[in-house]
Design an enzyme around this catalytic site. Structure first.
Site, PDB file in Angstrom:
ATOM      1  N   HIS A  54       0.841  -1.195   0.000  1.00  0.00           N
ATOM      2  CA  HIS A  54       0.000   0.000   0.000  1.00  0.00           C
ATOM      3  C   HIS A  54       0.881   1.252   0.000  1.00  0.00           C
ATOM      4  CE1 HIS A  54      -3.506   2.500   1.536  1.00  0.00           C
ATOM      5  NE2 HIS A  54      -2.478   3.238   1.906  1.00  0.00           N
ATOM      6  N   GLU A  55       1.851   1.284   0.885  1.00  0.00           N
ATOM      7  CA  GLU A  55       2.688   2.488   1.014  1.00  0.00           C
ATOM      8  C   GLU A  55       3.469   2.756  -0.263  1.00  0.00           C
ATOM      9  OE1 GLU A  55       2.036   4.398   3.300  1.00  0.00           O
ATOM     10  OE2 GLU A  55       0.944   3.005   4.571  1.00  0.00           O
ATOM     11  N   HIS A  87       1.580   4.409  -2.993  1.00  0.00           N
ATOM     12  CA  HIS A  87       1.440   5.867  -2.901  1.00  0.00           C
ATOM     13  C   HIS A  87       2.506   6.542  -3.764  1.00  0.00           C
ATOM     14  CE1 HIS A  87      -1.761   6.662  -0.142  1.00  0.00           C
ATOM     15  NE2 HIS A  87      -1.255   5.905   0.814  1.00  0.00           N
TER      16      HIS A  87
HETATM   17 ZN   LIG Z   1      -2.316   5.233   2.390  1.00  0.00          ZN
END
Ligand SMILES: [Zn+2]
Ligand SMILES: *[C@@H]1O[C@H](CO)[C@@H](O)[C@H](O)[C@H]1NC(C)=O
Ligand SMILES: *[C@@H]1O[C@H](CO)[C@@H](O)[C@H](O)[C@H]1NC(C)=O
Ligand SMILES: *[C@@H]1O[C@H](CO)[C@@H](O)[C@H](O)[C@H]1NC(C)=O
Ligand SMILES: [Ca+2]
Ligand SMILES: [Ca+2]
Length: 656
Positions: free
Chosen positions: A396-397, A400
């Protein structure tokens, strides 16, 4: 009084033997894949007792080299001039290390190597791969004679291996001990950077056979929570040579000994992010021994997390590369190999970052400045749990970084700053984590919670598990009317994308190989559409615009083949053909997707209509947004969990 003599004799076990395979085409394939013949005689290593003669002192390096040469010449039964030194140096302890090989008829015997180590004018240890122990029988040395020229030998080796000649290295002729006697050979290099192949070969100068080789490509392995697994309770797997040669031509770990490389720099750090503890490996082998009953802070558990985060960051670097997140597109690498974009921006990963708990975040400056991924410990359980071991969190990170760099181009990091686009930023991050951790046995209607491990909660950290079942996950486009926090908005965006994903997987199947972006499998196509959409969409897009950019990507990558599957996915959850930025559900499809037969002419007409519509929507969106801003004083232009410096968290409720 000092103890007088110590003597140790150790047989090194490193020598390996791989016999040449017969020259069938299958064997040549395997050769090309790195199974070239290799022979190195077993080495002996011996400590030499000090003479106890106190009159010896420091000697010059040249003198030490002479002492070593005289010692080895005598010890190995050589005539004067038969041992040739190839390199030497003196270390901080004052020991001079002298390395060389046997030579005969003025020619080096490539695998008859020996070394001696000299301190205070005395040899303190030596090693040799010839004329000792098992290899005491001296083999016959043939004359310096070649039936094949160097060029003929190169042509044959290139044909046999399928690997091109590497012209930067000048060929040399040497003897080689093949294990069946000594042969006169031509030494040169073969290299194919795109396939990650780089070998040095010795070709028998009379038969043209490859008789010996050295593989320069690092071998590696990582003991990790291997994707598609999501957390350590599912076990650890040793993954061998996971590097993709196209995305990471020099591999992942630069040294093979630390979790630092061209794509990611992973360490436990100080509060000011200076590295303190790297994950450590040996010769590219990174092991770990995790204990579920110990605190994350034990050194074994820190090592485990560092290795896992290094693996995850590199996996997503290599996968996203295939879909267009390359050097030129602004990806995260130290060295861009002259392929465009700005370098010196590998992802800095902070393992168990001391400045937070129960969250994770990622900061994305513009191309050329390194992003920072901070992984925190979660404190809801005893012992605490480490977010760096639940793969969807670092996936997820990292995503980004992908969505921030690609949206509006890599030179700006301010294109996912509005609440709606920031919400999609959270959604893309969960979506890519879902895609990378999807299993071939999954079904669309299955419930997939995210973040079950860190808080020991089967429901996960989102309001619903992801699913194409409207019962399991009822979110629709209209849910945005009451959702103002970026992760809450992101959940709706994931559902829209998840419907598209499953339409494609149900129609075109599932591939376990995400590295083949040319595959026609549904999951691969979906990932390409989403990443392609990021590149095309405007700065700070609305959901309607991001949807339209995915349709554009379908046009550019697949000629519009998946248009109706995409529309059907969005329409199922209310972002259909006539949906606008007012967030009212519209379940309709464009005309060419609602009928059965689609003629070329109809398609052409409808396409024109779609283009017009998209343009209208964009304009309408701008108008609506302006109107909302004027009317309501409350909405913030900055999403609740992302700050103006582009720092985004995985989880609402933490001030980053
Ligand atoms: Zn996030
Ligand atoms: C010890 O050193 C002395 C003086 O340099 C020398 O004469 C003698 O041969 C040395 N003995 C040994 C065993 O090297
Ligand atoms: C991180 O924590 C340290 C204390 O552990 C504190 O001094 C520092 O200001 C914090 N840094 C940030 C950016 O919050
Ligand atoms: C996780 O939850 C289960 C079930 O409630 C419980 O038995 C277990 O002890 C919990 N584990 C941790 C580490 O808190
Ligand atoms: Ca870059
Ligand atoms: Ca950008």
């Amino acid at each position: 009084m000092r103890a007088s003599f110590t003597l140790a004799l150790t047989l090194a076990s490193a020598a390996t033997t791989v016999l040449a395979a017969p020259a069938t085409s299958d064997a040549l394939q395997r050769r090309a894949a790195g199974k070239l013949p290799f022979f190195f005689p077993e080495s002996v290593y011996e400590n030499v007792a000090p003479s106890g003669n106190a009159s010896f002192g420091k000697v010059s390096e040249a003198k030490a080299v002479q002492i070593a040469t005289d010692f080895l010449t005598a010890k190995l039964g050589l005539a004067a001039g038969e041992f040739k030194v190839y390199n030497s140096f003196t270390d901080a302890s004052g020991t001079t290390h002298v390395y060389g090989a046997q030579q005969a008829n003025g020619v080096r015997i490539a695998n008859h190597q020996a070394a001696a180590h000299v301190q205070n004018g005395q040899v303190v240890s030596f090693s040799s791969s010839f004329n000792t122990g098992a290899s005491l029988v001296k083999p016959r040395i043939p004359p310096v004679q070649a039936k094949l020229t160097v060029d003929e030998a190169i042509a044959k080796a290139v044909k046999d291996t399928g690997i091109p000649h590497h012209k930067d290295f000048a060929a040399v002729s040497e003897y080689v001990n093949t294990g069946n006697g000594i042969v006169f050979a031509h030494k040169f290099q073969l290299r194919d950077s795109s396939k990650g192949q780089w070998v040095q070969v010795w070709v028998d100068a009379n038969t043209g056979e490859i008789v010996h080789s050295a593989d320069f490509v690092k071998k590696s392995s990582y003991k990790v929570v291997a994707v598609p697994n999501t957390n350590p309770l599912q076990g650890f797997t040793t993954v061998s040579n996971p590097e993709d040669a196209t995305a990471s031509p020099n591999g992942w770990s630069t040294s093979g000994t630390t979790t630092n490389g061209n794509n990611a720099d992973v360490a436990k750090r100080t509060a000011s992010e200076d590295p303190v503890t790297y994950g450590t490996g040996s010769g590219g082998v990174f092991t770990s021994s995790w204990s579920s009953s110990s605190a994350p802070s034990t050194s074994a558990n820190v090592q485990t997390t560092a290795v896992n985060l290094f693996y995850i960051a590199n996996v997503l670097h290599d996968i996203s590369y295939q879909y267009g997140f390359t050097e030129a597109a602004g990806n995260f690498q130290v060295d861009n190999f002259g392929k465009g974009g700005q370098g010196n921006d590998a992802v800095t990963v902070s393992v168990q970052d001391p400045n937070g708990t129960d969250n994770a975040d990622f900061s994305t400056p513009a191309d050329g400045q390194a992003p920072l991924m901070r992984m925190f410990v979660f404190t809801q359980t005893t012992p605490n749990r480490d977010g760096g071991l639940e793969n969807p969190i670092p996936l997820h990170e990292y995503t980004h970084g992908i969505s921030n760099r690609l949206t509006g181009g890599s030179a700006t990091g301010q294109c996912l700053e509005t609440t709606e686009s920031g919400g999609m930023g959270e959604g893309w991050s969960d979506f890519v984590a879902l895609v990378v951790t999807a299993k071939s046995t999954d079904t669309g209607t299955q419930a997939i919670p995210v973040g079950t491990y860190v808080e020991n909660n089967t429901a996960g950290i989102r309001s619903y598990p992801y699913s194409t079942s409207l019962t399991t996950n009822p979110l629709k486009y209209s849910s945005l009317a009451s959702r103002n926090e970026v992760h809450d908005i992101g959940e709706v965006w994931v559902e829209l994308l998840w419907e598209v994903y499953w339409n494609l997987v149900n129609k075109y199947g599932f591939s376990t190989n995400l590295y083949d972006a040319k595959s026609t499998a549904g999951n691969v196509v979906a990932l390409q559409l989403v990443i392609g959409g990021m590149m095309a969409q405007p700065c700070n897009p609305t959901i309607i615009q991001a949807r339209d950019a995915i349709l554009t990507a379908d046009q550019t990558y697949y000629g519009g083949k998946n248009k109706c599957d995409i529309w059907a996915g969005f329409a199922k959850r209310g972002a259909g053909f006539s949906a606008t930025t007012t967030k009212t559900d519209k379940f309709d499809l464009p005309a060419e997707c609602s009928g059965t037969a689609t003629t070329t002419k109809a398609a052409r007409t409808t396409k024109a209509a779609t283009t017009t519509k998209a343009a209208t929507t964009t304009k309408a969106a701008r108008t609506t947004k302006a109107a909302t801003t004027t009317k309501s004083p409350t909405p913030s232009p900055t999403p609740a969990s992302c700050d103006p410096n582009n720092i985004c968290c995985i989880y609402f409720g933490f001030d980053c």
